[in-house]
Design a protein around this motif. Structure first.
Motif, short mmCIF file in Angstrom:
data_model
loop_
_atom_site.label_atom_id
_atom_site.label_comp_id
_atom_site.label_asym_id
_atom_site.label_seq_id
_atom_site.Cartn_x
_atom_site.Cartn_y
_atom_site.Cartn_z
N ARG A 264 -4.34 0.53 8.06
CA ARG A 264 -5.54 1.24 8.54
C ARG A 264 -5.20 2.70 8.81
NH1 ARG A 264 -6.54 -3.86 10.85
NH2 ARG A 264 -5.40 -3.43 12.75
N ALA A 265 -4.03 2.94 9.39
CA ALA A 265 -3.64 4.32 9.71
C ALA A 265 -3.40 5.12 8.42
CB ALA A 265 -2.39 4.32 10.58
N LEU A 266 -2.80 4.48 7.41
CA LEU A 266 -2.52 5.19 6.17
C LEU A 266 -3.81 5.49 5.41
CD1 LEU A 266 -0.35 6.38 4.33
CD2 LEU A 266 -0.13 4.16 3.22
N ALA A 267 -4.80 4.61 5.55
CA ALA A 267 -6.07 4.85 4.88
C ALA A 267 -6.74 6.13 5.39
CB ALA A 267 -7.00 3.65 5.09
N ASP A 268 -6.40 6.54 6.60
CA ASP A 268 -7.00 7.75 7.19
C ASP A 268 -6.27 9.03 6.80
OD1 ASP A 268 -8.94 6.29 8.45
OD2 ASP A 268 -7.84 6.11 10.36
N VAL A 269 -5.14 8.90 6.09
CA VAL A 269 -4.37 10.12 5.75
C VAL A 269 -5.10 10.91 4.69
CG1 VAL A 269 -2.28 10.90 4.52
CG2 VAL A 269 -2.08 9.33 6.46
N PRO B 153 -1.04 5.18 14.02
CA PRO B 153 -1.45 6.52 13.54
C PRO B 153 -0.43 7.61 13.89
CG PRO B 153 -3.18 5.55 14.93
CD PRO B 153 -2.03 4.59 14.93
N VAL B 154 0.23 7.50 15.02
CA VAL B 154 1.25 8.50 15.40
C VAL B 154 2.39 8.46 14.39
CG1 VAL B 154 2.93 9.18 17.16
CG2 VAL B 154 0.66 8.37 17.87
N ALA B 155 2.85 7.23 14.09
CA ALA B 155 3.97 7.06 13.15
C ALA B 155 3.59 7.59 11.77
CB ALA B 155 4.34 5.57 13.08
N VAL C 290 5.16 11.10 9.90
CA VAL C 290 5.95 11.01 8.67
C VAL C 290 5.20 11.70 7.52
CG1 VAL C 290 7.01 9.43 7.01
CG2 VAL C 290 7.18 8.97 9.46
N ALA C 291 3.88 11.49 7.46
CA ALA C 291 3.08 12.12 6.39
C ALA C 291 3.20 13.64 6.47
CB ALA C 291 1.62 11.69 6.51
N GLU C 292 3.15 14.17 7.67
CA GLU C 292 3.24 15.62 7.83
C GLU C 292 4.59 16.15 7.32
OE1 GLU C 292 3.18 18.45 11.68
OE2 GLU C 292 1.68 16.85 11.65
N TRP C 293 5.65 15.41 7.64
CA TRP C 293 6.99 15.83 7.20
C TRP C 293 7.08 15.81 5.66
CZ3 TRP C 293 10.85 17.03 10.89
CH2 TRP C 293 12.11 17.34 10.36
N MET D 26 0.86 -1.20 0.00
CA MET D 26 0.00 0.00 0.00
C MET D 26 0.89 1.24 0.00
SD MET D 26 -2.92 0.81 2.82
CE MET D 26 -3.90 2.29 2.82
N GLN D 27 0.44 2.28 -0.71
CA GLN D 27 1.24 3.51 -0.71
C GLN D 27 0.36 4.74 -0.85
OE1 GLN D 27 3.73 2.57 -4.11
NE2 GLN D 27 2.67 4.12 -5.32
N HIS D 28 0.94 5.89 -0.50
CA HIS D 28 0.22 7.16 -0.62
C HIS D 28 1.14 8.15 -1.31
CE1 HIS D 28 -2.82 10.15 0.67
NE2 HIS D 28 -1.78 10.97 0.64
N LEU D 29 0.66 8.69 -2.44
CA LEU D 29 1.44 9.69 -3.17
C LEU D 29 0.90 11.07 -2.80
CD1 LEU D 29 3.59 10.23 -5.40
CD2 LEU D 29 1.72 10.07 -7.07
N PHE D 30 1.78 11.92 -2.29
CA PHE D 30 1.34 13.26 -1.90
C PHE D 30 1.36 14.18 -3.12
CE2 PHE D 30 2.73 11.18 1.90
CZ PHE D 30 1.80 11.58 2.85
#
Ligand code: AR6
Length: 181
Positions: free
Chosen positions: A176-181, A141-143, A147-150, A1-5
């Motif tokens: 699950r935590a990444l799905a909430d980003v 979710p903290v992790a 990292v997402a914020e950075w 799973m990945q998230h592209l900003f």
């Protein structure tokens, strides 16, 4: 799973052994004494060889202990990386002792070391959720958020952050935590 900003930065989750995945910097879940322990720390020292321990010894002699929430950089020895960032996570004791702030601070300390060294690809384990007892559902979710914020900041050198998660339960919690980003 990945998230592209939107700025092109990538946050990826993979399941596996962090010592085998090439990166510019590999993060370790260490302890304040900077002495080799079990868990991922043991694997990193076994795979990386004595150069890492040697450099940690000099850091300890010069600066003393590494407090929870901070990190130090060494060579990666024989690991497929340029650096290892040794982050000291909080020992979980119920959640009322600023554990989440200390945990977030660990990830930011590694990312700051990465930016100083112009690191583009950094890999992280799930800090504190093994021997240090931090519940996965609280730590993930903290992790991820830290990292997402950075990564949303355009002036970071980091183009790709990869969480290398050892087992399925850990990978699922991070998904699950990444799905909430
Ligand atoms: N690759 C990726 N993840 C791993 C690996 C690996 N090779 N090995 C273990 N994990 P832990 P902590 C996972 O206990 O809770 C040490 O003794 C593991 O399944 O390694 O921060 C240090 O010296 C778990 O999900 O670190 C400290 O004293 C995660 O990495 C103390 O343990 C973290 O587990 C730090 O405890």
């Amino acid at each position: 799973m990945q998230h592209l900003f939107p700025n092109g930065r990538l946050l990826r989750l993979v399941q596996g052994d962090i010592t085998t995945l090439p990166a510019d910097a590999i993060c370790n879940a260490a302890n304040s004494a900077l002495r080799p322990g079990g868990g991922i720390d043991g694997s990193i020292h076994r795979a990386g060889g004595p150069a890492i321990l040697h450099e940690l010894d000099s850091i300890r002699k010069k600066n003393g202990a590494c407090p929870p929430g901070s990190a130090v950089a060494t060579t990666a020895g024989n690991l497929p990386a340029r650096y290892v960032f040794h982050a000291v996570g909080p020992v979980y004791s119920g959640g009322g002792n600023s554990e989440s702030q200390v945990l977030a601070s660990c990830y930011r300390a590694c990312l700051a070391l990465a930016d100083e060294r112009k690191v583009q690809r950094i890999s992280f384990p799930s800090i504190s959720t093994g021997i240090y007892g931090y519940p996965l559902e609280e730590a993930a979710p903290v992790a991820i958020e830290t990292v997402a914020e950075w990564l949303t900041e355009n002036d970071t050198s980091v183009k790709e952050a990869i969480f290398v998660l050892f087992d399925e339960a850990t990978r699922r919690a991070y998904e699950r935590a990444l799905a909430d980003v």
